[in-house]
Design a protein around this motif. Sequence first.
Motif, short mmCIF file in Angstrom:
data_model
loop_
_atom_site.label_atom_id
_atom_site.label_comp_id
_atom_site.label_asym_id
_atom_site.label_seq_id
_atom_site.Cartn_x
_atom_site.Cartn_y
_atom_site.Cartn_z
N LEU A 29 0.80 -1.22 0.00
CA LEU A 29 0.00 0.00 0.00
C LEU A 29 0.84 1.27 0.00
O LEU A 29 0.30 2.35 -0.22
CB LEU A 29 -0.95 0.02 1.21
N LYS A 84 -7.96 6.08 3.63
CA LYS A 84 -8.48 5.12 2.65
C LYS A 84 -7.57 5.11 1.43
O LYS A 84 -7.25 6.17 0.88
CB LYS A 84 -9.90 5.54 2.25
N ALA A 114 -6.42 2.67 -2.26
CA ALA A 114 -6.74 1.58 -3.19
C ALA A 114 -5.69 0.49 -3.07
O ALA A 114 -4.49 0.77 -2.97
CB ALA A 114 -6.78 2.10 -4.62
N ALA A 115 -6.15 -0.75 -3.05
CA ALA A 115 -5.25 -1.91 -3.09
C ALA A 115 -5.10 -2.31 -4.55
O ALA A 115 -6.08 -2.66 -5.20
CB ALA A 115 -5.83 -3.06 -2.27
N LEU A 116 -3.88 -2.19 -5.06
CA LEU A 116 -3.61 -2.54 -6.46
C LEU A 116 -2.91 -3.88 -6.51
O LEU A 116 -1.99 -4.15 -5.74
CB LEU A 116 -2.71 -1.48 -7.10
N ARG A 163 -4.15 -3.61 -11.21
CA ARG A 163 -5.57 -3.24 -11.26
C ARG A 163 -6.07 -3.00 -9.83
O ARG A 163 -5.56 -3.58 -8.88
CB ARG A 163 -6.41 -4.36 -11.89
N THR A 164 -7.10 -2.17 -9.69
CA THR A 164 -7.67 -1.94 -8.37
C THR A 164 -8.46 -3.16 -7.94
O THR A 164 -9.40 -3.57 -8.62
CB THR A 164 -8.58 -0.69 -8.37
N LEU A 165 -8.06 -3.73 -6.81
CA LEU A 165 -8.76 -4.88 -6.25
C LEU A 165 -9.91 -4.42 -5.36
O LEU A 165 -10.91 -5.11 -5.23
CB LEU A 165 -7.78 -5.72 -5.42
N GLY A 166 -9.75 -3.27 -4.74
CA GLY A 166 -10.73 -2.71 -3.81
C GLY A 166 -10.04 -1.66 -2.95
O GLY A 166 -8.86 -1.35 -3.16
N ASN A 167 -10.76 -1.13 -1.98
CA ASN A 167 -10.22 -0.10 -1.11
C ASN A 167 -10.01 -0.62 0.30
O ASN A 167 -10.74 -1.50 0.76
CB ASN A 167 -11.14 1.12 -1.09
N ASP A 220 -19.10 1.19 -1.09
CA ASP A 220 -17.79 1.68 -0.69
C ASP A 220 -17.92 2.60 0.52
O ASP A 220 -18.65 3.59 0.48
CB ASP A 220 -17.16 2.43 -1.86
N TYR A 265 -5.14 -8.59 0.97
CA TYR A 265 -6.45 -8.14 0.50
C TYR A 265 -7.31 -9.32 0.06
O TYR A 265 -6.85 -10.20 -0.67
CB TYR A 265 -6.32 -7.15 -0.68
#
Length: 135
Positions: A17, A30, A32-34, A47-51, A74, A122
């Motif tokens: 992160l 907050k 983004a988890a890439l 790619r964005t997996l989620g936050n 979200d 994640y």
Amino acid sequence: VATPLSRESGGAAWVRLGALSRFPQGVPVKVAALGEVRDAWSTFPARTLGNVIVRREGERVDALSATCPHNGCDVFVAEPKLVCPCHDSSFGPDGAVEAGPSPRPLDVLDAKVKDGEVWVRYQRFEAGVAAKRPL
């Protein structure tokens, strides 16, 4: 015969992160988890997996999924609370439900600091149920 779809499920992956210094002491942030996303045949890096909502306490970090357990909306930081705008669920800084229809607290994610970098394991969880069930 093995196919790309026969790989292990669960979707959990360790994701970087950023530097520990990116996260101020005691303030939820907050981010983004890439990570790598795969479909049946292709791989898509970064790619964005989620936050994720990260809170630093000294050299330690706590991480929560920013996906509301109620319907998967979200969640955002509205200090001192964490708020889901879809159905007015609100959560404390530790993810505990304070108000609204969420059936459980925000999902805690494994987190660690390694070589000055924050890492989180994640994964996503089923929405709308009281039990924390990985997808």
